[in-house]
Write a protein that holds these residues in place. Structure first.
Motif, short mmCIF file in Angstrom:
data_model
loop_
_atom_site.label_atom_id
_atom_site.label_comp_id
_atom_site.label_asym_id
_atom_site.label_seq_id
_atom_site.Cartn_x
_atom_site.Cartn_y
_atom_site.Cartn_z
N UNK A 170 0.87 -1.17 0.00
CA UNK A 170 0.00 0.00 0.00
C UNK A 170 0.91 1.23 0.00
N UNK A 171 0.37 2.43 -0.29
CA UNK A 171 1.22 3.63 -0.25
C UNK A 171 1.90 3.82 1.09
N UNK A 172 1.20 3.53 2.19
CA UNK A 172 1.81 3.77 3.50
C UNK A 172 2.96 2.79 3.75
N UNK A 173 2.83 1.54 3.31
CA UNK A 173 3.94 0.61 3.50
C UNK A 173 5.10 0.97 2.58
N UNK A 174 4.78 1.42 1.38
CA UNK A 174 5.86 1.83 0.48
C UNK A 174 6.64 2.99 1.08
N UNK A 175 5.93 3.94 1.71
CA UNK A 175 6.61 5.05 2.36
C UNK A 175 7.48 4.56 3.51
N UNK A 176 6.94 3.64 4.31
CA UNK A 176 7.73 3.08 5.42
C UNK A 176 8.97 2.37 4.89
N UNK A 225 -0.45 10.20 -1.01
CA UNK A 225 -0.86 10.41 -2.39
C UNK A 225 0.35 10.68 -3.27
N UNK A 226 1.31 11.45 -2.75
CA UNK A 226 2.53 11.72 -3.51
C UNK A 226 3.33 10.44 -3.76
N UNK A 227 3.41 9.60 -2.72
CA UNK A 227 4.12 8.33 -2.86
C UNK A 227 3.46 7.47 -3.93
N UNK A 228 2.13 7.44 -3.92
CA UNK A 228 1.41 6.64 -4.90
C UNK A 228 1.63 7.18 -6.31
N UNK A 229 1.69 8.52 -6.45
CA UNK A 229 1.92 9.12 -7.76
C UNK A 229 3.29 8.76 -8.32
N UNK A 230 4.26 8.53 -7.43
CA UNK A 230 5.63 8.28 -7.86
C UNK A 230 5.91 6.82 -8.16
N UNK A 231 4.92 5.95 -7.90
CA UNK A 231 5.15 4.51 -8.11
C UNK A 231 5.49 4.21 -9.58
#
Length: 379
Positions: free
Chosen positions: A287-293, A371-377
């Motif tokens: 998920x975006x939050x795990x990707x950020x972590x 949202x920014x993390x998800x945009x950068x995937x």
């Protein structure tokens, strides 16, 4: 897809491309205006970051966007990204020099990343900056002669030794400062070694920041604060925010803010390594939050291990904070082993109540980041 549909899409895409070109031209024009603002600020010594102006402008743009049936958050996201770029451009213009009669500045450890950043900022402000590194001590007397300020930014584990053994014969009116993330012992060492003005600084950012706008510098007063007030004013002009704090209280907070957090991140990365986790697979299902972590964990291991070892091992009190964290982890694990879902929920609610209004505030702040993390995937 039939021929008419294809033609309609091509025509619409051409129109969108035209609008994008207009946006690029407007962005170029905005950056040019920002450069002019930077020139005016440089001449007047105005800080590059004006929080009230920023908040007022964003509020107006959000209202205007809403009236046009455009998402207020969309325009805020765009403007915040533009402002970040603007701060970078304003830095290139330079800054007003607050203290025009200061002698040259010596940065002990000036070839390091943080020392290099402060050397750059001071040079952009018109000061003469000289660097003294581990192979330059034979020139120390020459470099210190006439110095108006000496800044120490060397590894934490040698900071006090360098101060005590090498910086005990500075000019009386010279300001002695350090940039160490631990403050009590270095501050005491500076006060003992030097009879003139002394101040402890802790920049709460890494050397890879593009701009000091919105960054925080903690200040621990030592001796004769009136003599170094100009330095704090200069840092504010760079866009940073000054936070004055007692050295011991600062160090206590750093046990949680830095040592425990970095140690926990280290252990998490160590566990992933020992489990031989497939990072590509983790990213695929993240998920975006795990990707950020995961990104924050990876960020730690992309940096100098000696630096983080210094931070974690710098204070004996950090062991207590980390041990308390481990005890709480074990107790929470016992709830899981016992299948005690009710107690887990109860403790969850207890912590949520302790966070109070900060919990929804952090939820709101993190939404934009996610949202920014998800945009950068890209995968």
């Amino acid at each position: 897809m039939n021929e008419k549909t294809t033609l309609d899409l091509e025509n619409l895409r051409d129109l969108i491309d035209g609008v994008d070109q207009q946006l690029l031209n407007l962005l170029r024009k905005r950056l040019d205006f920002v450069a002019q603002v930077g020139t005016v600020k440089h001449a007047a010594g105005v800080p590059i970051y004006a929080p009230q102006r920023e908040a007022s402008m964003l509020a107006k743009r959000r209202k205007e966007a809403s009236d046009m049936n455009v998402s207020p958050q969309l325009i805020e996201d765009i403007l915040r990204r533009l402002m970040r770029e603007s701060y970078l451009n304003e830095k290139d213009v330079g800054f007003k020099q607050v203290k025009t009669d200061l002698g040259h500045i010596v940065i002990v450890g000036g070839e390091g990343q943080l020392g290099g950043l402060f050397s750059q900022m001071l040079t952009l402000s018109g000061y003469q900056v000289k660097s003294l590194d581990k192979n330059d001590w034979h020139r120390a007397e020459e470099l210190f002669d006439g110095a108006g300020m000496v800044i120490v930014t060397v590894p934490i584990n040698v900071t006090c030794d360098v101060i005590s053994n090498q910086l005990n014969n500075l000019p009386d009116n010279c300001i002695l400062a350090d940039l160490t993330s631990v403050k009590t012992e270095p501050l005491n060492a500076m006060l003992a070694a030097h009879k003139g003005p002394v101040v402890g600084l802790h920049p709460m950012f890494g050397p890879d920041v593009g701009s000091l706008a919105k960054q925080v510098v903690v200040v621990c007063d030592g001796r004769h604060p009136e003599a170094y007030q100009w330095l704090l004013d200069q840092i504010i002009i760079w866009g940073a925010r000054i936070v004055n704090e007692d050295a011991q209280k600062h160090d206590k907070a750093m046990q949680l803010v830095q040592a425990m957090r970095h140690f926990s991140t280290f252990v998490y990365g160590l566990n992933l390594c020992k489990e031989q986790a497939d990072i590509d697979t983790l990213l695929q299902f993240s998920s975006p939050i795990y990707r950020l972590e995961l990104a924050m964990v990876g960020r730690l291991f992309a940096q100098d291990p000696e630096l983080y070892a210094d931070i974690i091992f710098a204070q004996e009190g950090s062991q207590i904070a980390i041990s308390d964290y481990l005890d709480n982890y074990r107790q929470a694990l016992e709830l899981l082993k016992a299948g005690n879902r009710e107690e887990f929920v109860s403790q969850f609610k207890q912590v949520a109540q302790w966070f109070g209004d900060f919990a929804p505030q952090f939820q709101h702040e993190s939404r934009a980041m996610l949202q920014s993390v998800n945009d950068m995937k890209s995968n």
